[in-house]
Design an enzyme around this catalytic site. Structure first.
Site, PDB file in Angstrom:
ATOM      1  N   CYS A  54       0.808  -1.230   0.023  1.00 41.84           N
ATOM      2  CA  CYS A  54       0.066  -0.101  -0.129  1.00 41.84           C
ATOM      3  C   CYS A  54       0.715   1.186   0.132  1.00 41.84           C
ATOM      4  CB  CYS A  54      -0.984   0.018   1.171  1.00 41.84           C
ATOM      5  SG  CYS A  54      -0.158  -0.185   2.849  1.00 41.84           S
ATOM      6  N   GLN A  55       2.116   1.016   0.250  1.00 41.77           N
ATOM      7  CA  GLN A  55       3.050   2.495   0.167  1.00 41.77           C
ATOM      8  C   GLN A  55       2.808   3.146  -0.997  1.00 41.77           C
ATOM      9  OE1 GLN A  55       3.996  -0.502   1.158  1.00 41.77           O
ATOM     10  NE2 GLN A  55       5.189  -0.366   2.711  1.00 41.77           N
TER      11      GLN A  55
END
Length: 357
Positions: A54-55
């Site tokens: 998700c970064q």
């Protein structure tokens, strides 16, 4: 584990003769190069499956993923670029539940908008693996995308159980067993979710630092029998060798960290240095489950952390599965990061129905 180039490597190749594995940064191999190595053309792929971390979601630029070989793409954009390049009939996007609320839901909206611009219709749900025959309360957000005209229907839970979802309240997005109604009279109730004992209590006991390579008892449950099919030997049932101080901590271990005398530890989350409960599904297996300081990973009755084989059982890997890395920590990381195979199969079977294959 045997070294590279051994008979074992030949066995892997024989099992997966059409597989192409490319280790390294996905952004450094172009899609045309992958197509060439696979011997495929754009449009030949039916389904793409991935779980980009998700970064970087907050910096998603929908137009960027249309440039299929932009090296500045973040990992989600790289996944979207593969979808845009190959134009599969459908794709599966897996992620943590926190994506649903991260940045007030704007990141998930950006994900869906990106695929919408690629002309895919999307829907997402939160699935708990324990509802689908996995002995683990592992929740994941699954987003399914299909080309227009393809109707995907979410699979129905096969096992009962009420488990708390942390940080998300919209029950319409959760794929959970429905409450019985008058129309359900006479229908067989769902079996309860599988427990830790259901998954691992047939494995031979081992002490700290010990390894077992043979089964010494028959499988007790259907789940155990299914995991042992095609397994010629017991592998990776090897315990971490704990220090004497850690052994003292482990001997005190209970359901949470409060069971540990304060003079033995300095800090930790409530689930650290905690013992699994045999009659419940396991909590989410992490990449450090072979170390007691990790999230609730001490054996229910034995004084040690889980072995890689026990972690693999809780993730629903068959005992015959061949793990490529050659150290305990590497294998644990591979197991802890995985989508449970049985959950993956459920999603795959639902997609096969939608695609009529």
């Amino acid at each position: 584990m045997e070294p590279a180039g051994s008979q074992r490597d030949s066995r892997i190749q024989a099992i997966t003769p059409k597989a192409l594995g490319i280790p390294g940064d996905i952004r450094k191999t172009s899609r045309p190069e992958i197509a060439k190595r696979l011997g495929l053309r754009r449009g030949d792929i039916d389904v793409i499956i991935g779980g980009p971390p998700c970064q970087g979601f907050s910096s998603i630029r929908p137009n960027r993923s249309a440039n299929f070989d932009d090296p500045r793409n973040n990992l989600f954009e790289e996944f979207a670029a593969h979808v845009g390049y190959w134009r599969p009939l459908a794709f599966v996007f897996e992620n943590v539940v926190g994506l649903a609320t991260h940045n007030n839901g704007l990141d998930l909206e950006a994900v869906e908008d990106t695929f919408g611009r690629l002309n895919y219709q999307t829907d997402w749900k939160i699935l708990n693996a324990a509802h689908f025959g996995v002995p683990q309360k592992r929740e994941r957000l699954i987003l399914i995308g299909t080309q227009p005209g393809i109707q995907f229907r979410w699979p129905k839970p096969t096992h009962a159980g009420r488990f708390r979802t942390i940080g998300f309240k919209d029950s319409s997005r959760m794929l959970i067993p429905s409450e019985p109604t008058l129309l359900d009279q006479g229908a067989a109730p769902l079996p309860p979710a599988l427990t830790v004992a259901d998954a691992i209590d047939d494995l031979p006991p081992v002490e700290s630092g010990e390894t077992a390579t043979q089964y010494v008892a028959p499988a007790r449950t259907v789940y155990q029998k299914e995991r042992r099919v095609d397994a010629f030997e017991l592998t990776w049932h090897a315990s971490t060798r704990h220090t004497e101080k850690m052994m003292e901590i482990i001997r005190h271990a209970g359901p949470n960290i409060s069971y540990i005398p304060t003079h033995l530890i300095t800090s930790g989350f409530s689930s650290c240095y905690s013992r699994l409960e045999a009659d419940e599904p396991s909590p989410t297996i992490t990449v450090n489950f072979v170390h007691p300081a990790s999230n609730k990973c001490i054996h229910p009755t034995q004084h040690r952390a889980l072995t890689p084989r026990e972690g693999a059982r809780l993730q629903s890997f068959d005992d015959s599965f061949l793990f490529a890395p050659n150290t305990r920590n590497q294998v644990a990381k591979q197991i802890g990061n995985a989508v449970p195979p049985l959950l993956g199969r459920v999603i795959g079977e639902a997609l096969a129905v939608a695609l009529n294959v």
